[in-house]
Design a protein around this motif. Structure first.
Motif, PDB file in Angstrom:
ATOM      1  N   PHE A 133       0.839  -1.201   0.000  1.00  0.00           N
ATOM      2  CA  PHE A 133       0.000   0.000   0.000  1.00  0.00           C
ATOM      3  C   PHE A 133       0.879   1.258   0.000  1.00  0.00           C
ATOM      4  O   PHE A 133       0.718   2.161  -0.828  1.00  0.00           O
ATOM      5  N   ASN A 134       1.832   1.296   0.938  1.00  0.00           N
ATOM      6  CA  ASN A 134       2.678   2.493   1.078  1.00  0.00           C
ATOM      7  C   ASN A 134       3.610   2.679  -0.116  1.00  0.00           C
ATOM      8  O   ASN A 134       3.810   3.800  -0.587  1.00  0.00           O
ATOM      9  N   GLN A 135       4.169   1.572  -0.576  1.00  0.00           N
ATOM     10  CA  GLN A 135       5.093   1.642  -1.710  1.00  0.00           C
ATOM     11  C   GLN A 135       4.370   2.144  -2.959  1.00  0.00           C
ATOM     12  O   GLN A 135       4.850   3.028  -3.664  1.00  0.00           O
ATOM     13  N   LYS A 136       3.183   1.573  -3.209  1.00  0.00           N
ATOM     14  CA  LYS A 136       2.443   1.969  -4.413  1.00  0.00           C
ATOM     15  C   LYS A 136       1.905   3.389  -4.277  1.00  0.00           C
ATOM     16  O   LYS A 136       1.883   4.143  -5.258  1.00  0.00           O
ATOM     17  N   ALA A 137       1.486   3.775  -3.067  1.00  0.00           N
ATOM     18  CA  ALA A 137       1.023   5.163  -2.861  1.00  0.00           C
ATOM     19  C   ALA A 137       2.146   6.139  -3.175  1.00  0.00           C
ATOM     20  O   ALA A 137       1.939   7.171  -3.832  1.00  0.00           O
ATOM     21  N   SER A 138       3.366   5.819  -2.729  1.00  0.00           N
ATOM     22  CA  SER A 138       4.523   6.672  -2.993  1.00  0.00           C
ATOM     23  C   SER A 138       4.821   6.704  -4.496  1.00  0.00           C
ATOM     24  O   SER A 138       5.108   7.759  -5.069  1.00  0.00           O
ATOM     25  N   PHE A 139       4.726   5.539  -5.131  1.00  0.00           N
ATOM     26  CA  PHE A 139       4.947   5.414  -6.578  1.00  0.00           C
ATOM     27  C   PHE A 139       3.949   6.286  -7.359  1.00  0.00           C
ATOM     28  O   PHE A 139       4.322   7.024  -8.270  1.00  0.00           O
TER      29      PHE A 139
END
Length: 360
Positions: free
Chosen positions: A153-159
């Protein structure tokens, strides 16, 4: 290595008709600056930033299934009022991220956003704004794929945030965030920001950032244009090398707590950022006379008192004053007695290190 393909969903296990979410996401201030980018918002050099606590964007997103017509459909409100001049930026963002969030054209969205800091105060609201929108959109995807992990979730949100505004990828998670491939930082990526994994010395816990609002007008050269001017810049390659070296140094400093070395790197990075503007073609200056006056007074104060206070700058005229929490009273005294007169309408904002986006 994680690639863009890892963020394209293969399908969804659940469906949702309508709903709403609300998140806050903070601004951030880079210690090692990112300046210059390649295609698709890929940074030309790695950077590291402090996440702020008070300066943030609060965005609520409500959504409802619509008739499929092949178009994006959204209303944008800023502080509750329609904000049409910002719509093209959201339209462009949706176009960039549709591959990764294929549900976007299935819903009508109402995006209502507000900042905790004065509008056009010269504090980068694109970072906090895009990060807040990205985590809201990821909340929808999590409803469609409930087995999604928090890390993903966090990685993709940052992406996703990065595709809206580069530095927004540093506003999703963590108090200190690194973005950009860096051979000495495990897990670092050009695609998203990662939390600083080292142990942070107590000197940097609750580190303070007081932002002096020197000039709140529109910048005569936007950051997007500034980044583009790095393409044929005579000093670009040396600058990118310097950023890699400074990132290695500052990682060690954050663990050792060496405030004198921290000051050297942070101030040098701020001035280098502006040196790139001064030496680009066309050349331009974003500092104002009051910016320089404040810098000189900080230097004088530091020389006379040995208090470890330093400045950094964004791509603008405002000055971020960074200092440890234990000298807060003395630094605020300096600001009130000597520096507030150089701020537009005597405005400044007291902030400190924060921890990233929060669901409200």
């Amino acid at each position: 290595m994680i690639s863009e393909k890892d963020f394209i969903p293969s399908g969804y296990t659940h469906s949702i008709e309508k709903g709403d979410f609300k998140w806050s996401a903070p601004s951030n201030i880079a210690l090692v600056k990112y300046w210059g980018k390649k295609d698709n918002q890929i940074p030309a050099n790695p950077s590291i930033s402090f996440t702020l606590n008070q300066c943030k964007t609060i965005t609520s997103l409500s959504f409802e299934k619509k008739n499929p017509d092949g178009n994006f459909s959204f209303d944008l409100l800023f502080e509750g009022k329609p904000k049409d001049d910002f719509k093209p930026k959201i339209q462009k963002f949706f176009e960039r991220i549709e591959t990764y969030l294929p549900f976007l054209k299935e819903y009508h969205f109402t995006i209502n956003t507000e900042n905790t800091f004065p509008h056009s105060s010269g504090i980068a609201s694109s970072a906090s704004g895009m990060a807040a929108l990205a985590v809201n959109l990821m909340s929808i995807e999590k409803e469609l794929n409930p087995e999604m992990t928090e890390d993903y979730f966090n990685q993709k949100a940052s992406f996703l945030a990065r595709l809206g505004s580069g530095s927004a990828c540093r506003s999703v998670k963590g108090n200190i965030v690194t973005w950009g491939n860096h051979k000495e930082t495990e897990g670092s990526s050009d695609l998203f920001g990662i939390e600083f994994s080292g142990s942070v010395h107590t000197n940097f816990k609750n580190y303070q950032d007081t932002i002096l609002l020197v000039d709140k007008g529109e910048k005569q050269v936007s950051s997007t244009v500034g980044h583009d001017l790095m393409h044929n810049h005579p000093y670009a390659e040396k600058r990118f090398e310097q950023a890699h070296v400074n990132l290695s140094k500052i990682k060690t400093i954050l663990e050792s707590g060496d405030l004198q070395e921290f000051i050297k790197i942070v101030e040098s990075e701020a001035l280098t950022l502006h040196a790139m503007m001064l030496t680009s073609m066309p050349y331009y200056i974003l500092m104002k006379p009051n910016t320089l006056e404040i810098i000189n007074r900080i230097w004088k104060f530091r020389n006379e008192t040995n208090i470890p206070v330093c400045f950094t700058l964004d791509a603008g005229a405002n000055v971020h004053i960074l200092y440890p929490e234990n000298v807060r009273d003395k630094v605020l005294e300096l600001i009130k007695n000597e520096l507030v007169g150089f701020c537009q309408n005597s405005q400044y904002i007291c902030d400190e290190i924060g921890f990233g986006a929060k669901k409200l």
